[in-house]
Write a protein that holds these residues in place. Sequence first.
Motif, PDB file in Angstrom:
ATOM      1  N   UNK A  91       0.828  -1.204  -0.065  1.00 28.79           N
ATOM      2  CA  UNK A  91       0.051   0.033   0.201  1.00 28.79           C
ATOM      3  C   UNK A  91       0.923   1.259   0.044  1.00 28.79           C
ATOM      4  N   UNK A  92       0.452   2.226  -0.804  1.00 28.61           N
ATOM      5  CA  UNK A  92       1.133   3.376  -0.867  1.00 28.61           C
ATOM      6  C   UNK A  92       1.880   3.408  -2.274  1.00 28.61           C
ATOM      7  N   UNK A  93       1.895   2.068  -2.839  1.00 25.14           N
ATOM      8  CA  UNK A  93       2.575   2.292  -4.036  1.00 25.14           C
ATOM      9  C   UNK A  93       1.832   2.947  -5.411  1.00 25.14           C
ATOM     10  N   UNK A  94       2.621   3.693  -6.100  1.00 30.33           N
ATOM     11  CA  UNK A  94       1.962   4.442  -7.204  1.00 30.33           C
ATOM     12  C   UNK A  94       2.612   3.824  -8.680  1.00 30.33           C
ATOM     13  N   UNK A  95       1.801   3.576  -9.738  1.00 32.67           N
ATOM     14  CA  UNK A  95       2.548   3.012 -10.950  1.00 32.67           C
ATOM     15  C   UNK A  95       1.990   4.115 -11.880  1.00 32.67           C
ATOM     16  N   UNK A 149      -7.559   3.928  -8.232  1.00 34.79           N
ATOM     17  CA  UNK A 149      -7.122   3.257  -7.074  1.00 34.79           C
ATOM     18  C   UNK A 149      -7.502   1.938  -7.118  1.00 34.79           C
ATOM     19  N   UNK A 150      -6.511   0.920  -7.012  1.00 34.85           N
ATOM     20  CA  UNK A 150      -6.745  -0.742  -7.219  1.00 34.85           C
ATOM     21  C   UNK A 150      -7.040  -1.282  -6.066  1.00 34.85           C
ATOM     22  N   UNK A 151      -8.106  -2.113  -5.460  1.00 33.74           N
ATOM     23  CA  UNK A 151      -8.125  -2.797  -4.212  1.00 33.74           C
ATOM     24  C   UNK A 151      -7.265  -3.685  -4.083  1.00 33.74           C
ATOM     25  N   UNK A 166      -2.531   3.593   0.738  1.00 32.93           N
ATOM     26  CA  UNK A 166      -1.976   3.264   1.838  1.00 32.93           C
ATOM     27  C   UNK A 166      -3.089   3.234   2.910  1.00 32.93           C
ATOM     28  N   UNK A 167      -2.858   2.331   3.825  1.00 30.35           N
ATOM     29  CA  UNK A 167      -3.562   2.038   4.979  1.00 30.35           C
ATOM     30  C   UNK A 167      -5.183   1.355   4.838  1.00 30.35           C
ATOM     31  N   UNK A 168      -5.155   1.160   3.565  1.00 26.39           N
ATOM     32  CA  UNK A 168      -6.550   0.338   2.971  1.00 26.39           C
ATOM     33  C   UNK A 168      -6.543  -0.868   3.801  1.00 26.39           C
ATOM     34  N   UNK A 169      -8.117  -1.264   4.070  1.00 25.12           N
ATOM     35  CA  UNK A 169      -7.935  -2.369   4.980  1.00 25.12           C
ATOM     36  C   UNK A 169      -8.981  -3.481   3.976  1.00 25.12           C
ATOM     37  N   UNK A 228      -9.973   6.578   3.961  1.00 26.96           N
ATOM     38  CA  UNK A 228      -8.484   6.863   3.191  1.00 26.96           C
ATOM     39  C   UNK A 228      -8.809   6.875   1.558  1.00 26.96           C
ATOM     40  N   UNK A 229      -9.945   6.202   1.021  1.00 25.61           N
ATOM     41  CA  UNK A 229     -10.308   6.626  -0.405  1.00 25.61           C
ATOM     42  C   UNK A 229     -10.644   7.913  -0.638  1.00 25.61           C
ATOM     43  N   UNK A 230     -11.529   8.580   0.324  1.00 24.06           N
ATOM     44  CA  UNK A 230     -11.845   9.782   0.092  1.00 24.06           C
ATOM     45  C   UNK A 230     -10.857  10.763   0.105  1.00 24.06           C
TER      46      UNK A 230
END
Length: 436
Positions: A179-183, A194-196, A227-230, A255-257
């Motif tokens: 989590x926190x990675x950006x491609x 965003x990709x779950x 980042x911090x997605x559950x 975190x998504x908002x």
Amino acid sequence: MKTEFSLTQLADPDIAEADKILRACVHCGFCTATCPTYVLLGDELDSPRGRIYLIKEMLEKDKSPTAEVVKHIDRCLSCLACMTTCPSGVHYMHLVDQARVRIEKDYSRPLAERALRAVLALVLPRPGLFRASMIMARLARPFAALVPAKAAATPGLMRRIKAMLALAPKSLPARGPSGGSVFPAQGEKRGRVALLQGCAQQVLAPRINQAAINLLTRHGIEVVLVKDEQCCGALTHHLGQDGDALARARANINVWIKEAEQGGLDAILITASGCGTVIKDYGYMLREDRDFASPAAQISALAKDITEYLAGISLMSSSQKGDVTVAYHSACSLQHGQKITALPKELLSKNGFVVKDVPESHLCCGSAGTYNILQPDIASKLRDRKVASIATVKPDMIAAGNIGCMVQIAGGTSVPVVHTIELLDWATGGPRPGLN
């Protein structure tokens, strides 16, 4: 259906919703023909109509669930085929979810079953713990052979443990990106999503999201793993543990908002359709929450299955495949929960695959979250029926849009089972799937 809730009961928003759902049912019984458990068992109480009667009586009389009620509700896969079939629009999903919460709150299960459910609720939503449990399961697999093959000769808990061990892979792949990675997009940037990351999927098959990342970035879409997605909450939601599920939903919404406000998001893409069905329902689940009702609805609107998003992109086709016959397994959560049926098949066909429909495609494969662990006997019969149906179309590969289905079906066939996105990645320049 006539109901007799009191005014006091109807003041509860959940009971008011149940009343509306129950009143929509006209007892027609169309749902019985497409209910997997009724097709297998032939028991009216193991049909949606039968369960509706049980739930109605339990809620109306406000009494604790009996062992008989619990047995039949537990046997429900929540495949939602009944909702596709129902001519009256009965929203069975919300009704059975409410029944499961009532059971979890008011029914005392045997100690061993409580312990098993607690372990599942603890481990499955947490990738670190789940990975550790898979390693331990691999070590324990040889002992599974010591459990008697005949279900009747094996205590219920032991059969469930054996089912868990059987689902464990022989080896685990390397961890995927965190989590926190950006491609970044390749070439001109055309969008940002965003990709779950998922729970079980990122442990068992991180290649699925990697294929999604490769395909999306190849077509000019920036991909972020927030980042911090559950965990989306689906696993505990279907176990009736709504406190945990809603807490996870709120955490994800936050975190998504934040990500949408800071970097912008065209969509939240989901490669596990079981997760997608629940995330798209966040708006309903949190409708009475003053602080989260509006952002939950916003997130539900942003949530899309990966195939929904790809339908709006002109994919770059490659000629590297040759003729490959694909049996498309339509996951219940995709076809019944999200009403996405033709789209994945159209994408595969347009990109050069020979796509075959599977007979009895409306019937569940038996995975259904934790169902194949908690109800292994029914689940294995449904898997064998599904695998036999798939075999009739003689495929080179089997495609599905949900990790649970993929693991379940792979347990009964030697034909490679891959995700739809892996095939589309291959068709547009990625590696051939099904070789690992």
